[in-house]
Structure formats: C-alpha cells, structure tokens
Design an enzyme around this catalytic site. Structure first.
Site, short mmCIF file in Angstrom:
data_model
loop_
_atom_site.label_atom_id
_atom_site.label_comp_id
_atom_site.label_asym_id
_atom_site.label_seq_id
_atom_site.Cartn_x
_atom_site.Cartn_y
_atom_site.Cartn_z
N GLU A 137 -26.13 -22.39 -5.34
CA GLU A 137 -25.87 -21.85 -6.73
C GLU A 137 -27.03 -22.51 -7.72
O GLU A 137 -27.58 -23.42 -7.54
CB GLU A 137 -24.71 -22.69 -7.32
CG GLU A 137 -23.26 -22.26 -6.61
CD GLU A 137 -21.96 -22.93 -6.75
OE1 GLU A 137 -21.94 -23.60 -7.95
OE2 GLU A 137 -20.96 -22.82 -6.17
N CYS A 184 -30.76 -24.40 -14.25
CA CYS A 184 -30.00 -25.76 -13.36
C CYS A 184 -30.22 -25.07 -11.94
O CYS A 184 -29.66 -24.09 -11.47
CB CYS A 184 -28.59 -25.82 -13.73
SG CYS A 184 -27.75 -27.00 -12.98
N CYS A 206 -23.70 -31.46 -0.14
CA CYS A 206 -24.10 -32.92 -0.91
C CYS A 206 -23.51 -33.74 -0.01
O CYS A 206 -22.27 -33.56 0.23
CB CYS A 206 -23.86 -32.85 -2.38
SG CYS A 206 -24.45 -34.75 -2.97
N CYS A 254 -19.22 -38.11 -4.45
CA CYS A 254 -18.51 -38.38 -5.56
C CYS A 254 -17.32 -37.63 -5.83
O CYS A 254 -16.97 -36.40 -5.34
CB CYS A 254 -19.41 -37.75 -6.71
SG CYS A 254 -21.04 -38.56 -6.99
N CYS A 292 -16.49 -34.39 -7.92
CA CYS A 292 -17.59 -33.11 -7.74
C CYS A 292 -17.24 -32.15 -6.76
O CYS A 292 -16.78 -32.56 -5.56
CB CYS A 292 -19.04 -33.69 -7.60
SG CYS A 292 -20.13 -32.49 -7.38
N CYS A 331 -20.85 -27.24 -10.80
CA CYS A 331 -21.61 -27.08 -9.69
C CYS A 331 -20.58 -26.94 -8.41
O CYS A 331 -19.96 -27.93 -8.40
CB CYS A 331 -22.85 -28.04 -9.36
SG CYS A 331 -22.42 -29.61 -9.86
N1 SAH Z 1 -26.69 -35.45 -7.45
C1 SAH Z 1 -27.30 -35.68 -8.67
C2 SAH Z 1 -27.62 -34.09 -9.32
C3 SAH Z 1 -26.20 -33.19 -9.22
S1 SAH Z 1 -24.99 -33.25 -9.98
C4 SAH Z 1 -26.35 -36.48 -9.54
O1 SAH Z 1 -25.36 -36.86 -9.06
O2 SAH Z 1 -26.76 -36.69 -10.63
C5 SAH Z 1 -25.20 -33.01 -11.74
C6 SAH Z 1 -24.25 -33.57 -12.56
O3 SAH Z 1 -23.32 -33.15 -12.82
C7 SAH Z 1 -24.16 -35.14 -12.14
O4 SAH Z 1 -24.17 -36.00 -13.50
C8 SAH Z 1 -22.75 -35.24 -11.66
O5 SAH Z 1 -22.18 -36.38 -11.67
C9 SAH Z 1 -22.04 -34.03 -12.47
N2 SAH Z 1 -20.93 -33.52 -12.11
C10 SAH Z 1 -20.46 -33.27 -10.97
N3 SAH Z 1 -19.11 -32.68 -10.74
C11 SAH Z 1 -18.95 -32.68 -12.10
C12 SAH Z 1 -17.58 -32.43 -12.80
N4 SAH Z 1 -16.63 -31.80 -12.06
N5 SAH Z 1 -17.43 -32.44 -13.99
C13 SAH Z 1 -18.43 -32.83 -14.59
N6 SAH Z 1 -19.51 -33.17 -14.17
C14 SAH Z 1 -19.84 -33.05 -13.04
#
Ligand code: SAH
Length: 343
Positions: free
Chosen positions: A92, A105, A112, A116, A119, A333
């Site tokens: 994406e 972006c 991944c 987390c 996510c 994402c």
């Molecule tokens: N892996 C990297 C970059 C990709 S995620 C990282 O963790 O920074 C990009 C951003 O989106 C990160 O800050 C991540 O924590 C956040 N993110 C992921 N899922 C999310 C969600 N459901 N709501 C808000 N932010 C989210």
C-alpha cells in the site's frame, strides 16, 4: 537472471553499460529515462537505438508496481493505492495533498514482523522486504498516475524500515539523487518502531532527513504491552539513542504517539511523557489511533486528545495533533492489503 536496473545508482549503471561495450554517456541517458521520465519499459527510451533497447531488455528488468486498487477520499484529496508487485504480492501507498505539496507515504516491506498490537500491517507477519526499486516505483507510479511532482516522502507505510536497512538506504540515496527525482532529504521522514541499532547506524550516514520515532507510551510497562520491540530495546535505550542522534546530526526528532483510549492517553501518561522528553529539542505528533477491527483498540475521544496535547504544550513542547486524512478510505496502513489478501 535479469538484473534489477532501477535499484542501481548511476555509477553502478555506468559500470554495467560500459561492460556491455556501450559508451559511458548512454548510462546517463538511460538513468534519466528510468528516474526522471519514469518509463516502465525499455522501448519508450526513444533516443536509445533499437538494438541497445533490445540488449537492455535481455539483461535487465524494470521492477514496477501496477495499480490493483485505488481509493479516492471524498473528504480530502487523499488517494490510497494498493499495488501489485511482479511476484503477485501487494503493498500500500498513500498520496496526500498538503499546502506545501504532494507527499507520498511508502511501504518498505510486504507486511511487517514487529507485532505492534494496534497496527493492521503486522497482523499476518512479514512476507518479504522490498528492493530499493520497489520502494521507488511506488512514487513513480503515483507521479505518473496523477501527473504530479511529488515533493515529500514519509516512510510510514507497511513495514519497518530498519528491518530492511540496506534497501531503504539505497532507496533514500536514489530518490534524492540529482539525476533522478532529486527530492531533498529535508523533505523525507523515516519512521521506526525503535530498532535502536538502526538509529545508531543511521546517524553515521550523515543524512538530513527527519527521524520519526514511534514512541506511543511513556513507560516500559505500557510500551511493551503495545510494542513487542520494547522488550528488546527499552525506552531508556531508545531515548539515549535519540539524544545521541540529535547531537550527531542536529536534526530534531519527531515522536509519534498514537492515542488509544484508556491505555496511553491519561493525564498521568502526558506528564510522564513530558518528563521523559524534558530538555530534548523534538516534536511530538499525537495521532488518535486508527481503529482496526482485529486489534480492538479504540481511539481517544477528542476531549482526551485535547487534554493530553494541552499538558504537553504547557510544558513547552512543540506538539501537533495529526489531521486524519482519508479516514473514509482505510488510509491506516495495512488495512487495504489485508482486506484484499483475505478475499
Ligand atoms: N514500522 C515503522 C513505520 C511504519 S508505521 C514504525 O513503526 O514507525 C507508521 C506509523 O503509523 C507508526 O508510528 C505506527 O506506530 C503508526 N500506526 C500503525 N498503526 C496505527 C494505527 N492503527 N493508528 C495510528 N497509527 C498507527
């Protein structure tokens, strides 16, 4: 096997082209077709002889990504793309329009493995990392599709950039190369979940990009419950790396903080965050968490967001609440790929 021509820098391409018995200047012409005009096949290189085009086709491949799905937000001009890669995998990317220009972006991996809890990208783990060419081609495909010049890049799509360090660095050098799209490093942000060795490595590269840290919690208890990576590198190690990063590069770090209702958005959390970051020249970006069905995370109410933000602002921090772009098109994402792959 054909070589991935889009991942080569100009010096490497020159070596390849001269090894094929061609004059050096051809490499620069070809590089221009690939990275400025952003062609998707060798046949479009009209000032290159038919014979050389055929030789190129025999030896190289231009990895591209084709548009599988495209969602345009009705609220703003945000466009979400689902791209299909040459091996059938999906990634994406998002195009956002701001007053200062177009931001893309990009994803750095298919899926991944960081885990987390909030996510969508990580729910099914990682499939593979992207080559530099596949990260580039997201931007090229979006530039062509909209006939625009992309001015800013954020590496905040699917994947953890530091889990694919070498390809990401190669991508950064290619996208900022004056012979290509020439996007200034100052217009690029790279976001990491906190892979500490990656931060130390990056500070040695001497790049002017903005490092974003996905912090999301002010103490190890909460952070480890949201982000497994914290069990490997805790907050103290992460913040120490950030301080050193700033000392080495003089670049202000941006801390991302996704607010999850009742988890990390209390007043106590805000005060703890303020003391954690005390004295650091940084920027705090608050994001009401994007709700993903499978994660069960609920976003903070606007009142709680405001209270959290006010506490930080009163403590003197540069704090912003991220505008929620494209909320009607699953712009968080991982959600679009997930719904497609599931089908
Ligand atoms: N892996 C990297 C970059 C990709 S995620 C990282 O963790 O920074 C990009 C951003 O989106 C990160 O800050 C991540 O924590 C956040 N993110 C992921 N899922 C999310 C969600 N459901 N709501 C808000 N932010 C989210």
């Amino acid at each position: 096997m054909k070589k991935d021509i889009l991942s080569l820098n100009l010096d490497e391409l020159t070596a390849e082209i001269t090894a094929l018995g061609q004059p050096k200047f051809r490499a620069k012409q070809i590089y221009r077709w690939l990275h400025k005009v952003m062609v998707t096949d060798f046949n479009s290189m009209s000032d290159i002889s038919l014979e050389l085009r055929r030789i190129l086709d025999d030896n190289f491949v231009i990895f591209g990504c084709s548009i599988e799905k495209k969602l345009v937000s009705e609220y703003d001009d945000t466009i979400k793309y689902l791209f299909r890669l040459h091996d059938g995998e999906f990634i994406e990317s998002v195009l956002m329009k701001y007053r200062y220009g177009y931001t893309v972006c990009v994803s750095s991996q298919v899926g991944c493995r960081m885990g987390c809890t909030f996510c969508a990208s990580t729910l099914a783990g990682v499939v593979r990392s992207l080559n530099a060419s596949e990260i580039l081609s997201q931007i090229y495909a979006i530039s062509r599709d909209n006939d625009i010049r992309v001015s800013h890049i954020v590496m905040m799509g699917m994947g953890e950039p530091f889990d694919n360090y070498d390809n990401v660095l190669r991508f950064l050098r290619l996208i900022s190369d004056e012979n290509g799209l020439n996007i200034s490093m100052r217009h690029i942000s790279l976001s990491t979940c906190g892979i500490v060795p990656g931060i130390y490595k990056l500070m040695e590269e001497n790049l002017q990009l903005t490092l974003s840290i996905s912090l999301h919690a002010p103490d190890d208890n909460i952070r480890s419950s949201m982000m497994p990576v914290n069990k490997k590198w805790n907050i103290a190690e992460l913040i120490a790396a950030c301080k050193e990063y700033f000392e080495k590069t003089s670049r202000r770090i941006s801390f991302e903080y996704a607010l999850v209702n009742g988890v990390n958005d209390t007043e106590e959390c805000a005060y703890k965050l303020a003391s954690l970051l005390k004295g650091m020249l940084c920027h705090v970006n608050l994001i009401p968490v994007n709700e993903v069905t499978e994660t069960g995370c609920k976003k903070s109410t606007p009142e709680r967001v405001r209270r959290f933000s006010d506490i930080l602002a009163k403590k003197g921090f540069a704090v912003t609440v991220r505008r929620e772009l494209g909320s009607d098109i699953n712009a968080a994402c991982g959600q679009l790929r997930r719904s497609t792959v599931k089908k």
